[in-house]
Design a protein around this motif. Structure first.
Motif, PDB file in Angstrom:
ATOM      1  N   ALA A  27       0.845   7.226  -6.357  1.00  0.00           N
ATOM      2  CA  ALA A  27      -0.385   8.019  -6.481  1.00  0.00           C
ATOM      3  C   ALA A  27      -0.104   9.483  -6.184  1.00  0.00           C
ATOM      4  O   ALA A  27      -0.596  10.383  -6.889  1.00  0.00           O
ATOM      5  N   ILE A  28       0.680   9.746  -5.156  1.00  0.00           N
ATOM      6  CA  ILE A  28       1.026  11.125  -4.818  1.00  0.00           C
ATOM      7  C   ILE A  28       1.840  11.756  -5.938  1.00  0.00           C
ATOM      8  O   ILE A  28       1.640  12.913  -6.310  1.00  0.00           O
TER       9      ILE A  28
ATOM     10  N   ALA B  70      -4.556  12.605  -4.701  1.00  0.00           N
ATOM     11  CA  ALA B  70      -4.182  11.633  -3.670  1.00  0.00           C
ATOM     12  C   ALA B  70      -4.629  12.103  -2.292  1.00  0.00           C
ATOM     13  O   ALA B  70      -5.133  11.319  -1.481  1.00  0.00           O
ATOM     14  N   GLU B  71      -4.481  13.406  -2.028  1.00  0.00           N
ATOM     15  CA  GLU B  71      -4.896  13.928  -0.725  1.00  0.00           C
ATOM     16  C   GLU B  71      -6.406  13.897  -0.583  1.00  0.00           C
ATOM     17  O   GLU B  71      -6.943  13.575   0.484  1.00  0.00           O
TER      18      GLU B  71
ATOM     19  N   VAL C 232       3.426  10.094   4.395  1.00  0.00           N
ATOM     20  CA  VAL C 232       4.115   9.293   3.372  1.00  0.00           C
ATOM     21  C   VAL C 232       5.405   9.980   2.951  1.00  0.00           C
ATOM     22  O   VAL C 232       6.444   9.334   2.772  1.00  0.00           O
TER      23      VAL C 232
ATOM     24  N   ILE D 160      -5.307   9.910   1.332  1.00  0.00           N
ATOM     25  CA  ILE D 160      -3.923   9.519   1.608  1.00  0.00           C
ATOM     26  C   ILE D 160      -3.260  10.611   2.442  1.00  0.00           C
ATOM     27  O   ILE D 160      -3.333  11.803   2.111  1.00  0.00           O
TER      28      ILE D 160
ATOM     29  N   THR E 206      -0.582  12.436   2.784  1.00  0.00           N
ATOM     30  CA  THR E 206       0.577  12.730   1.942  1.00  0.00           C
ATOM     31  C   THR E 206       1.778  13.192   2.759  1.00  0.00           C
ATOM     32  O   THR E 206       2.926  12.895   2.408  1.00  0.00           O
TER      33      THR E 206
ATOM     34  N   ARG F 255       2.012   2.032  -3.480  1.00  0.00           N
ATOM     35  CA  ARG F 255       0.913   2.578  -4.297  1.00  0.00           C
ATOM     36  C   ARG F 255       0.628   4.031  -3.915  1.00  0.00           C
ATOM     37  O   ARG F 255       0.328   4.859  -4.783  1.00  0.00           O
ATOM     38  N   TYR F 256       0.729   4.335  -2.637  1.00  0.00           N
ATOM     39  CA  TYR F 256       0.535   5.714  -2.196  1.00  0.00           C
ATOM     40  C   TYR F 256       1.605   6.634  -2.786  1.00  0.00           C
ATOM     41  O   TYR F 256       1.308   7.769  -3.198  1.00  0.00           O
TER      42      TYR F 256
ATOM     43  N   ARG G 128       0.839  -1.203   0.000  1.00  0.00           N
ATOM     44  CA  ARG G 128       0.000   0.000   0.000  1.00  0.00           C
ATOM     45  C   ARG G 128       0.869   1.247   0.000  1.00  0.00           C
ATOM     46  O   ARG G 128       0.555   2.245  -0.663  1.00  0.00           O
ATOM     47  N   PHE G 129       1.961   1.211   0.762  1.00  0.00           N
ATOM     48  CA  PHE G 129       2.859   2.354   0.818  1.00  0.00           C
ATOM     49  C   PHE G 129       3.387   2.705  -0.577  1.00  0.00           C
ATOM     50  O   PHE G 129       3.417   3.878  -0.966  1.00  0.00           O
TER      51      PHE G 129
END
Length: 444
Positions: free
Chosen positions: A320-321, A328-329, A338, A333, A335, A316-317, A313-314
C-alpha cells in the motif's frame, strides 16, 4: 459475475472473449503470469546457449550437467535470499546499496566470533558455537538495517544516500574489525550451511522434501479453490487446476532427480568409507548429494517471505505504501515504522546470506559480498519488481537471481574475463528496467 435474488454474488459462466487468441485464453484461465513465462524462457535460452557454445568451442557442453546445475543452485542461494528482501525495499520505492557491505561486515563478525572468541569459552568444536554465531550474525544485520531504516524513515534522509554511505561505512568497518585479515577456518558444523558433500541431505532426504513439496502444491491449489468458492470469486477451470498441479509436481520431481544425479567425488567417498569402516564395491560407491542446505534455506526464506508479503497485514502495508505513500499515511498506516521494519528485515537477510557465503568459502574475507548489491537489485528488477513501487513478487526475485547467476556461471565456463562479466550484468540491469517501464506503460 451474476447476482441472485437474495443478493449473493456468484461467478458467471465462462464465456469465450471475441478475438482472443489461444495463448491469451490459456494464460487467462490458468492465471499464469506472462512475465514469469518470459523469465523462464530467458533462463532456458541462457542455459541452452552456454551449453551449445561450450560444445562447439571445447567439444563438450559443461553447462547442462548435474554437477554445474547443482553448483548453480548453491551459488544462487546467497543472492536469492537477499533479493527477497530487496523486493520489499523496492516495492516501497526505496533502494538499498549497502547489502553487499552489510554481508561482508556480518561475515567478518561471525568469523571472529566462532574462530577467536567462542572457542576460548565453550571449547573448540562445541555444538553451541555455530548456533551462537548465526544468531550474532542475524542480530548484527538486523541492527544495521534498523539503524539505516531509522535514518531514512525518521530523519527523512533519502535511502539512496543512507545506503550509499552504508556501502562505504560497513565495508570499512569489516576491514577494521579484522585488520584486513582473512578469518578461517570456520566451525565445522557452521561450514555445513554453505553446502558441499556433507552440507547436503542426500537422496532419501531429497525425496522426502520433494514429496512434501508436491503435497503442499496440491493442498495449496485445493485451499485456493475453496477460498474462491467461499467468497464467490471466479474459479479456474478444473483442467487448469489439474495442469498446474501436474506441472508443479513435475518440476519438483525433476529438481529432485537433478540433485540426486550428482554423486560425491571419489576422494570424498573414500574418506567417508574409511571413516565409517565401509568396503567400497568393485563398481564404486554411489552417494548422491541431494538438496544442499543453502538451497533449502533459500526455499524456506522464499516461502516465509511470500507468506509475509501476501498473507499478513505488514505485507499489505508495504504494498500500500509503495502504491501510494500519501494515501497510505492518510489511511492510518504508520509508514515510518513500516519503513524501519523493512530495512531491518533486509539487514537480517543480509546476515543470513553472510552465513551462507562465509560457510561456503570456509572463511570470512574482506572482499566477501563485493558488488553483490548490483546482483541483488538486478535480480529483483529482472524478477518483475517495479522501481516505480507497489509491484513485485518473491518468487520472481528468486528466479531473477537464478538468471543472474546463470549468466555469471556461463560466462566463467566459456572463458569470459571479469570485465566482460561486469559489462553484461550492467547491460542486463538497464534492459530489465527498460522492459519494466514498457510493461507498466502498456498495462496502464
Amino acid at each position: 459475475m451474476t447476482t441472485s435474488s437474495n443478493g449473493v454474488i456468484t461467478p458467471a459462466k465462462e464465456q469465450r472473449r471475441p478475438n482472443e487468441s489461444f495463448v491469451a485464453r490459456f494464460l487467462r484461465q490458468t492465471e499464469i503470469d506472462s512475465r514469469l513465462l518470459g523469465m523462464i524462457g530467458a533462463l532456458l535460452l541462457i542455459w541452452i546457449g552456454f551449453h551449445v557454445y561450450g560444445a562447439l568451442a571445447n567439444g563438450f557442453g559443461a553447462f547442462l550437467t548435474a554437477r554445474n546445475l547443482w553448483n548453480l543452485t548453491v551459488q544462487t542461494a546467497s543472492i536469492g535470499v537477499m533479493a527477497t528482501g530487496m523486493v520489499m525495499v523496492i516495492v516501497m520505492r526505496h533502494i538499498d546499496l549497502s547489502v553487499g557491505s552489510i554481508l561482508g561486515f556480518c561475515a567478518m563478525i561471525m568469523g571472529i566470533t566462532q574462530v577467536r572468541i567462542l572457542p576460548e569459552y565453550l571449547g573448540l568444536g562445541s555444538p553451541a558455537i555455530w548456533v551462537i554465531t548465526v544468531f550474532i550474525g542475524l542480530l548484527a544485520g538486523a541492527a544495521i538495517g534498523a539503524l539505516q531504516g531509522y535514518l531514512i524513515a525518521y530523519l527523512q534522509i533519502p535511502a539512496f544516500i543512507v545506503t550509499l554511505g552504508g556501502l562505504l561505512v560497513w565495508r570499512g568497518s569489516a576491514y577494521m574489525v579484522a585488520r584486513g585479515e582473512t578469518i578461517s577456518p570456520v566451525d565445522s558444523t557452521f561450514a555445513l550451511i554453505g553446502g558441499g558433500p556433507y552440507g547436503a541431505i542426500g537422496a532419501t532426504g531429497s525425496w522426502i522434501v520433494g514429496i512434501i513439496a508436491c503435497i503442499g502444491i496440491v493442498i495449496m491449489l485445493i485451499s485456493s479453490r475453496r477460498q474462491r468458492q467461499r467468497f464467490a470469486f471466479p474459479q479456474r477451470p478444473i483442467w487448469a487446476e489439474f495442469l498446474l498441479a501436474v506441472v508443479g509436481c513435475a518440476l519438483v520431481i525433476g529438481f529432485v532427480l537433478m540433485v540426486n544425479s550428482y554423486p560425491w567425488p571419489v576422494g570424498i567417498v573414500r574418506q567417508y568409507a574409511a571413516a565409517n569402516n565401509m568396503t567400497i564395491p568393485d563398481g564404486g560407491l554411489y552417494i548422491a548429494h541431494g538438496f544442499a542446505i543453502p538451497v533449502l534455506i533459500l526455499i524456506g526464506v522464499g516461502i516465509a517471505m511470500t507468506f509475509l508479503a501476501t498473507r499478513t497485514r505488514f505485507g499489505r502495508y508495504v504494498f500500500a505504501i509503495g502504491g501510494n505513500p500519501e494515501a497510505a499515511e492518510l489511511a492510518g498506516i504508520n509508514t515510518r515504522w513500516v519503513t524501519l521494519k523493512v530495512f531491518s528485515l533486509m539487514g537480517l537477510l543480509c546476515g543470513l546470506s553472510a552465513a551462507i557465503s562465509s560457510a561456503r568459502l570456509n572463511s570470512a574475507t574482506n572482499s566477501l559480498g563485493t558488488l553483490d548489491e548490483l546482483y541483488v537489485i538486478a535480480s529483483a528488477v529482472i524478477g518483475g519488481t517495479s522501481l516505480g513501487g507497489g509491484i513485485g513478487t518473491i518468487y520472481g526475485a528468486i528466479l531473477g537471481a537464478l538468471v543472474m547467476q546463470s549468466l555469471q556461471t556461463g560466462m566463467v565456463l566459456v572463458g569470459f574475463d571479469s570485465a566482460i562479466q561486469q559489462m553484461v550484468v550492467g547491460a542486463v540491469l538497464v534492459v530489465a528496467v527498460w522492459l519494466d517501464t514498457v510493461y507498466r506503460q502498456r498495462t496502464k
